[in-house]
Motif scaffolding. Sequence first.
Motif, PDB file in Angstrom:
ATOM      1  N   LEU A 149      32.887  44.498  33.732  1.00 53.24           N
ATOM      2  CA  LEU A 149      32.877  45.294  34.958  1.00 53.24           C
ATOM      3  C   LEU A 149      33.571  44.555  36.097  1.00 53.24           C
ATOM      4  O   LEU A 149      34.281  45.163  36.904  1.00 53.24           O
ATOM      5  N   GLN A 150      33.390  43.245  36.160  1.00 55.34           N
ATOM      6  CA  GLN A 150      34.035  42.453  37.206  1.00 55.34           C
ATOM      7  C   GLN A 150      35.555  42.549  37.111  1.00 55.34           C
ATOM      8  O   GLN A 150      36.237  42.710  38.129  1.00 55.34           O
ATOM      9  N   ILE A 151      36.089  42.481  35.913  1.00 53.67           N
ATOM     10  CA  ILE A 151      37.535  42.557  35.736  1.00 53.67           C
ATOM     11  C   ILE A 151      38.045  43.934  36.150  1.00 53.67           C
ATOM     12  O   ILE A 151      39.037  44.054  36.878  1.00 53.67           O
ATOM     13  N   VAL A 152      37.375  44.986  35.691  1.00 57.39           N
ATOM     14  CA  VAL A 152      37.807  46.351  36.037  1.00 57.39           C
ATOM     15  C   VAL A 152      37.710  46.562  37.548  1.00 57.39           C
ATOM     16  O   VAL A 152      38.643  47.077  38.173  1.00 57.39           O
ATOM     17  N   ALA A 153      36.600  46.163  38.152  1.00 60.14           N
ATOM     18  CA  ALA A 153      36.436  46.321  39.598  1.00 60.14           C
ATOM     19  C   ALA A 153      37.505  45.535  40.347  1.00 60.14           C
ATOM     20  O   ALA A 153      38.090  46.027  41.319  1.00 60.14           O
ATOM     21  N   GLY A 154      37.796  44.336  39.892  1.00 56.08           N
ATOM     22  CA  GLY A 154      38.826  43.529  40.532  1.00 56.08           C
ATOM     23  C   GLY A 154      40.186  44.193  40.487  1.00 56.08           C
ATOM     24  O   GLY A 154      40.928  44.184  41.474  1.00 56.08           O
ATOM     25  N   LEU A 155      40.522  44.796  39.342  1.00 58.44           N
ATOM     26  CA  LEU A 155      41.802  45.500  39.219  1.00 58.44           C
ATOM     27  C   LEU A 155      41.885  46.667  40.191  1.00 58.44           C
ATOM     28  O   LEU A 155      42.915  46.886  40.834  1.00 58.44           O
ATOM     29  N   LYS A 156      40.811  47.436  40.293  1.00 55.96           N
ATOM     30  CA  LYS A 156      40.797  48.597  41.187  1.00 55.96           C
ATOM     31  C   LYS A 156      40.823  48.173  42.658  1.00 55.96           C
ATOM     32  O   LYS A 156      41.601  48.693  43.453  1.00 55.96           O
ATOM     33  N   LEU A 157      39.964  47.248  43.023  1.00 53.59           N
ATOM     34  CA  LEU A 157      39.818  46.870  44.419  1.00 53.59           C
ATOM     35  C   LEU A 157      41.028  46.093  44.935  1.00 53.59           C
ATOM     36  O   LEU A 157      41.350  46.174  46.117  1.00 53.59           O
ATOM     37  N   ARG A 158      41.694  45.377  44.054  1.00 54.42           N
ATOM     38  CA  ARG A 158      42.922  44.683  44.445  1.00 54.42           C
ATOM     39  C   ARG A 158      43.975  45.674  44.923  1.00 54.42           C
ATOM     40  O   ARG A 158      44.777  45.374  45.791  1.00 54.42           O
TER      41      ARG A 158
END
Length: 108
Positions: A22-31
Motif C-alpha cells: 500500500l505504501q508503494i501504491v500510495a507513494g506513486l499516486k501522491l507523487r
Amino acid sequence: MGVLVYGGHQVIEFEDRLLAHLQIVAGLKLRRREGFYLTWREDTNAGSGRVTIWVDPALPLMFRYEEGAALSINREWLESLTLASNSARGLVVTEETAHLTTESAEAF
C-alpha cells in the motif's frame, strides 16, 4: 501488525506485508498529486463491514511497521493494486494469494 496513520490521528492496522504494498501504491499516486479512495474490509471484531477513505496529497500519511526487516514485494500484486488505484472505484485491498509467484518478489 503495522499501522497506517491517516490525517495525523486515525490509526488503521494492516499486516506489514500488505502495508508495504500500500505504501508503494500510495507513494506513486501522491507523487503525482493524485488523490484516490482506499477501501478494505474490517475484520469480524470490528463488525465485518467495509471502510473507504479518501487519500489526498494534502493529508499526512505515516506507515509504521512492526517488523524491522526488509519485506519482499510481489510485483503482480503491486501491479494489481496500482491498476485498482487508477479506477473510479479506487484502491480496494485484495488478498495476495491470488497474485503469488516465486519470481515476482523483490526487497522493499
